[in-house]
Design a protein around this motif. Structure first.
Motif, PDB file in Angstrom:
ATOM      1  N   ASN A   1     -67.377 -44.654  21.989  1.00  0.00           N
ATOM      2  CA  ASN A   1     -67.405 -45.030  23.399  1.00  0.00           C
ATOM      3  C   ASN A   1     -67.110 -46.524  23.556  1.00  0.00           C
ATOM      4  O   ASN A   1     -67.602 -47.345  22.778  1.00  0.00           O
ATOM      5  CB  ASN A   1     -68.780 -44.716  24.007  1.00  0.00           C
ATOM      6  N   ARG A   2     -66.336 -46.876  24.568  1.00  0.00           N
ATOM      7  CA  ARG A   2     -65.973 -48.278  24.807  1.00  0.00           C
ATOM      8  C   ARG A   2     -67.122 -48.996  25.517  1.00  0.00           C
ATOM      9  O   ARG A   2     -67.626 -48.518  26.543  1.00  0.00           O
ATOM     10  CB  ARG A   2     -64.700 -48.354  25.648  1.00  0.00           C
TER      11      ARG A   2
ATOM     12  N   GLY B   1     -67.720 -41.151  27.908  1.00  0.00           N
ATOM     13  CA  GLY B   1     -68.426 -41.258  26.646  1.00  0.00           C
ATOM     14  C   GLY B   1     -69.094 -39.978  26.210  1.00  0.00           C
ATOM     15  O   GLY B   1     -69.397 -39.097  27.023  1.00  0.00           O
ATOM     16  N   TYR B   2     -69.330 -39.895  24.895  1.00  0.00           N
ATOM     17  CA  TYR B   2     -70.040 -38.782  24.278  1.00  0.00           C
ATOM     18  C   TYR B   2     -71.325 -39.296  23.644  1.00  0.00           C
ATOM     19  O   TYR B   2     -71.375 -40.409  23.101  1.00  0.00           O
ATOM     20  CB  TYR B   2     -69.190 -38.132  23.188  1.00  0.00           C
ATOM     21  N   GLY B   3     -72.386 -38.477  23.676  1.00  0.00           N
ATOM     22  CA  GLY B   3     -73.634 -38.834  23.031  1.00  0.00           C
ATOM     23  C   GLY B   3     -74.529 -37.633  22.894  1.00  0.00           C
ATOM     24  O   GLY B   3     -74.200 -36.533  23.337  1.00  0.00           O
ATOM     25  N   ARG B   4     -75.682 -37.848  22.301  1.00  0.00           N
ATOM     26  CA  ARG B   4     -76.642 -36.753  22.145  1.00  0.00           C
ATOM     27  C   ARG B   4     -77.313 -36.420  23.465  1.00  0.00           C
ATOM     28  O   ARG B   4     -77.657 -35.270  23.731  1.00  0.00           O
ATOM     29  CB  ARG B   4     -77.683 -37.135  21.091  1.00  0.00           C
ATOM     30  N   ASP B   5     -77.514 -37.433  24.306  1.00  0.00           N
ATOM     31  CA  ASP B   5     -78.046 -37.236  25.650  1.00  0.00           C
ATOM     32  C   ASP B   5     -77.757 -38.509  26.447  1.00  0.00           C
ATOM     33  O   ASP B   5     -76.986 -39.373  25.992  1.00  0.00           O
ATOM     34  CB  ASP B   5     -79.545 -36.877  25.642  1.00  0.00           C
ATOM     35  N   TYR B   6     -78.362 -38.624  27.612  1.00  0.00           N
ATOM     36  CA  TYR B   6     -78.084 -39.759  28.502  1.00  0.00           C
ATOM     37  C   TYR B   6     -78.341 -41.107  27.835  1.00  0.00           C
ATOM     38  O   TYR B   6     -77.643 -42.097  28.121  1.00  0.00           O
ATOM     39  CB  TYR B   6     -78.932 -39.620  29.768  1.00  0.00           C
ATOM     40  N   ALA B   7     -79.330 -41.162  26.944  1.00  0.00           N
ATOM     41  CA  ALA B   7     -79.681 -42.435  26.319  1.00  0.00           C
ATOM     42  C   ALA B   7     -78.505 -43.050  25.571  1.00  0.00           C
ATOM     43  O   ALA B   7     -78.397 -44.277  25.476  1.00  0.00           O
ATOM     44  CB  ALA B   7     -80.859 -42.246  25.371  1.00  0.00           C
ATOM     45  N   ASP B   8     -77.614 -42.233  25.044  1.00  0.00           N
ATOM     46  CA  ASP B   8     -76.476 -42.733  24.281  1.00  0.00           C
ATOM     47  C   ASP B   8     -75.321 -43.200  25.161  1.00  0.00           C
ATOM     48  O   ASP B   8     -74.433 -43.912  24.670  1.00  0.00           O
ATOM     49  CB  ASP B   8     -75.953 -41.655  23.331  1.00  0.00           C
ATOM     50  N   VAL B   9     -75.308 -42.792  26.424  1.00  0.00           N
ATOM     51  CA  VAL B   9     -74.138 -43.074  27.270  1.00  0.00           C
ATOM     52  C   VAL B   9     -74.511 -43.646  28.631  1.00  0.00           C
ATOM     53  O   VAL B   9     -73.694 -43.635  29.556  1.00  0.00           O
ATOM     54  CB  VAL B   9     -73.286 -41.798  27.461  1.00  0.00           C
TER      55      VAL B   9
ATOM     56  N   GLY C   1     -74.031 -31.722  23.081  1.00  0.00           N
ATOM     57  CA  GLY C   1     -74.216 -33.108  23.454  1.00  0.00           C
ATOM     58  C   GLY C   1     -73.877 -33.355  24.912  1.00  0.00           C
ATOM     59  O   GLY C   1     -73.538 -32.441  25.671  1.00  0.00           O
ATOM     60  N   TYR C   2     -73.971 -34.609  25.289  1.00  0.00           N
ATOM     61  CA  TYR C   2     -73.859 -35.073  26.664  1.00  0.00           C
ATOM     62  C   TYR C   2     -72.516 -35.774  26.848  1.00  0.00           C
ATOM     63  O   TYR C   2     -72.120 -36.602  26.025  1.00  0.00           O
ATOM     64  CB  TYR C   2     -74.999 -36.043  26.925  1.00  0.00           C
ATOM     65  N   VAL C   3     -71.822 -35.439  27.918  1.00  0.00           N
ATOM     66  CA  VAL C   3     -70.572 -36.118  28.258  1.00  0.00           C
ATOM     67  C   VAL C   3     -70.786 -36.874  29.566  1.00  0.00           C
ATOM     68  O   VAL C   3     -71.221 -36.292  30.559  1.00  0.00           O
ATOM     69  CB  VAL C   3     -69.396 -35.136  28.423  1.00  0.00           C
ATOM     70  N   SER C   4     -70.493 -38.160  29.549  1.00  0.00           N
ATOM     71  CA  SER C   4     -70.543 -38.976  30.751  1.00  0.00           C
ATOM     72  C   SER C   4     -69.118 -39.236  31.208  1.00  0.00           C
ATOM     73  O   SER C   4     -68.231 -39.478  30.390  1.00  0.00           O
ATOM     74  CB  SER C   4     -71.247 -40.305  30.460  1.00  0.00           C
ATOM     75  N   GLY C   5     -68.886 -39.170  32.510  1.00  0.00           N
ATOM     76  CA  GLY C   5     -67.532 -39.415  32.982  1.00  0.00           C
ATOM     77  C   GLY C   5     -67.435 -39.458  34.485  1.00  0.00           C
ATOM     78  O   GLY C   5     -68.419 -39.660  35.194  1.00  0.00           O
ATOM     79  N   TYR C   6     -66.224 -39.260  34.942  1.00  0.00           N
ATOM     80  CA  TYR C   6     -65.925 -39.236  36.369  1.00  0.00           C
ATOM     81  C   TYR C   6     -65.370 -37.860  36.719  1.00  0.00           C
ATOM     82  O   TYR C   6     -64.765 -37.187  35.886  1.00  0.00           O
ATOM     83  CB  TYR C   6     -64.897 -40.305  36.737  1.00  0.00           C
TER      84      TYR C   6
ATOM     85  N   GLN D   1     -76.467 -57.479  28.914  1.00  0.00           N
ATOM     86  CA  GLN D   1     -76.182 -56.164  29.471  1.00  0.00           C
ATOM     87  C   GLN D   1     -75.052 -55.505  28.692  1.00  0.00           C
ATOM     88  O   GLN D   1     -74.160 -56.180  28.156  1.00  0.00           O
ATOM     89  CB  GLN D   1     -75.773 -56.278  30.953  1.00  0.00           C
ATOM     90  N   ILE D   2     -75.092 -54.180  28.662  1.00  0.00           N
ATOM     91  CA  ILE D   2     -74.010 -53.386  28.087  1.00  0.00           C
ATOM     92  C   ILE D   2     -73.541 -52.414  29.154  1.00  0.00           C
ATOM     93  O   ILE D   2     -74.336 -51.670  29.732  1.00  0.00           O
ATOM     94  CB  ILE D   2     -74.467 -52.605  26.837  1.00  0.00           C
ATOM     95  N   LEU D   3     -72.242 -52.404  29.420  1.00  0.00           N
ATOM     96  CA  LEU D   3     -71.637 -51.498  30.390  1.00  0.00           C
ATOM     97  C   LEU D   3     -70.816 -50.455  29.642  1.00  0.00           C
ATOM     98  O   LEU D   3     -69.929 -50.800  28.848  1.00  0.00           O
ATOM     99  CB  LEU D   3     -70.738 -52.280  31.358  1.00  0.00           C
ATOM    100  N   ARG D   4     -71.119 -49.176  29.883  1.00  0.00           N
ATOM    101  CA  ARG D   4     -70.327 -48.070  29.344  1.00  0.00           C
ATOM    102  C   ARG D   4     -69.710 -47.332  30.528  1.00  0.00           C
ATOM    103  O   ARG D   4     -70.340 -46.471  31.123  1.00  0.00           O
ATOM    104  CB  ARG D   4     -71.209 -47.090  28.554  1.00  0.00           C
ATOM    105  N   ALA D   5     -68.504 -47.666  30.864  1.00  0.00           N
ATOM    106  CA  ALA D   5     -67.888 -47.054  32.038  1.00  0.00           C
ATOM    107  C   ALA D   5     -66.381 -46.885  31.912  1.00  0.00           C
ATOM    108  O   ALA D   5     -65.778 -46.204  32.742  1.00  0.00           O
ATOM    109  CB  ALA D   5     -68.199 -47.896  33.286  1.00  0.00           C
ATOM    110  N   MET D   6     -65.768 -47.480  30.904  1.00  0.00           N
ATOM    111  CA  MET D   6     -64.322 -47.388  30.747  1.00  0.00           C
ATOM    112  C   MET D   6     -63.936 -46.018  30.178  1.00  0.00           C
ATOM    113  O   MET D   6     -64.520 -45.567  29.187  1.00  0.00           O
ATOM    114  CB  MET D   6     -63.828 -48.483  29.808  1.00  0.00           C
TER     115      MET D   6
END
Length: 293
Positions: A60-61, A259-267, A203-208, A22-27
């Motif tokens: 992205n961490r 995280g930053y990415g082109r869309d959800y798939a990256d983050v 692009g897509y930004v994932s966060g809180y 598994q890979i977790l991208r949440a930090m």
């Protein structure tokens, strides 16, 4: 603003998994001049055979983990303290679309934040004629790029209805747009497609996101969720700005970048593979609390 963030993601499997990676991208990220990660940790139960941290291409961490023993569930718990000192609104006048196109043609950088990575179609943000037509309808001749970003984001906010039950992670953006309802992921992908159709790298930004309870009510711990918004490149003088179409605002100190990415798939928060039979269920709990509380 200083925040304490708690995220818990748990998976239950109908049949024990013989092994998994598994890979977790949440930090939260470290972004100079904007966001500082003071402390952060990830705990996993059961204890994985391998646990390692690294960064992906976009900076992205990641927390990578491998399980070699049979297990019927996985619980990932992240704790972090982060300081956000500024947002990502435009701080200078941006260029118009013809000038932006010339600036893109002159770009030679292929680093993680190069606008050249954010123009073409991607897995969740494929060109759509209806979305492109909608974007052109809202375009005004000579309008600066940052104003286009804000205008399209506001229009999307007004025309789309937030509905947590309307879509899934795999619902195409074109379908969510046609039905005019969805969640933050849908708002974000639609806006990315619209901006790219005009030649604006996006692009897509994932966060809180810090959320506030209704007046007179206490904030419910764990009731938040991970959020998504848009990053758009408005030329070398302005650089990247970030707009949240779900809430019709540029990203401010309530937005915490993961995280930053082109869309959800990256983050995507969790990605991986496992050897198992049957289905699985998952639950996610997020709490974003100002430290002053």
């Amino acid at each position: 603003m200083l925040y304490d963030i708690r995220l818990t993601i748990d998976y239950d499997f109908q049949a024990p998994a013989a092994g998994a990676r598994q890979i977790l991208r949440a930090m939260p990220m470290v972004i100079e001049g904007r966001q500082r990660l003071i402390a952060g940790s990830v705990d996993v139960d059961p204890q994985p055979a391998m646990l390692a941290e690294r960064e992906d291409f976009f900076g992205n961490r990641l927390t990578e983990m491998a399980f070699n023993e049979p297990h019927s569930n996985i619980v990932m718990a992240l704790r972090a303290r982060v300081e956000v000192t500024s947002g990502a609104e435009p701080r200078a006048a941006s260029v118009d679309l013809p000038s932006l196109a010339r600036a893109i043609e002159a770009e030679t950088d292929l680093g993680p934040r190069s606008p050249l990575h954010f123009l073409a179609a991607s897995s969740y943000a494929r060109p759509d004629a209806a979305i492109a037509k909608w974007a052109r309808h809202h375009l005004r001749t000579g309008e600066p790029c940052a104003d286009i970003v804000a205008g399209l984001g506001l229009a999307l906010h007004r025309e789309m209805r937030f509905d947590a039950d309307a879509t899934t992670v795999d619902t195409p953006a074109a379908e969510a747009f046609a039905n005019r309802h969805g969640v933050c992921q849908d708002f974000t992908h639609i806006m990315i497609i619209a901006l790219r159709s005009l030649g604006i790298p996006s692009g897509y930004v994932s966060g809180y996101l810090r959320t506030l309870p209704p007046p007179g009510q206490e904030r419910l711990e764990g009731a938040d969720a991970m959020h998504a918004w848009v990053s758009a490149w408005c030329g070398p003088g302005v650089g990247w700005v970030e707009y949240d179409p779900t809430n019709a605002t540029f990203a401010g100190t309530d937005h915490i970048v993961v995280g930053y990415g082109r869309d959800y798939a990256d983050v995507a928060p969790v990605r991986g593979a496992m050897r198992t039979a049957g289905g699985q269920t998952s639950n996610q709990s997020v709490d974003v609390a100002p430290v002053s509380e």
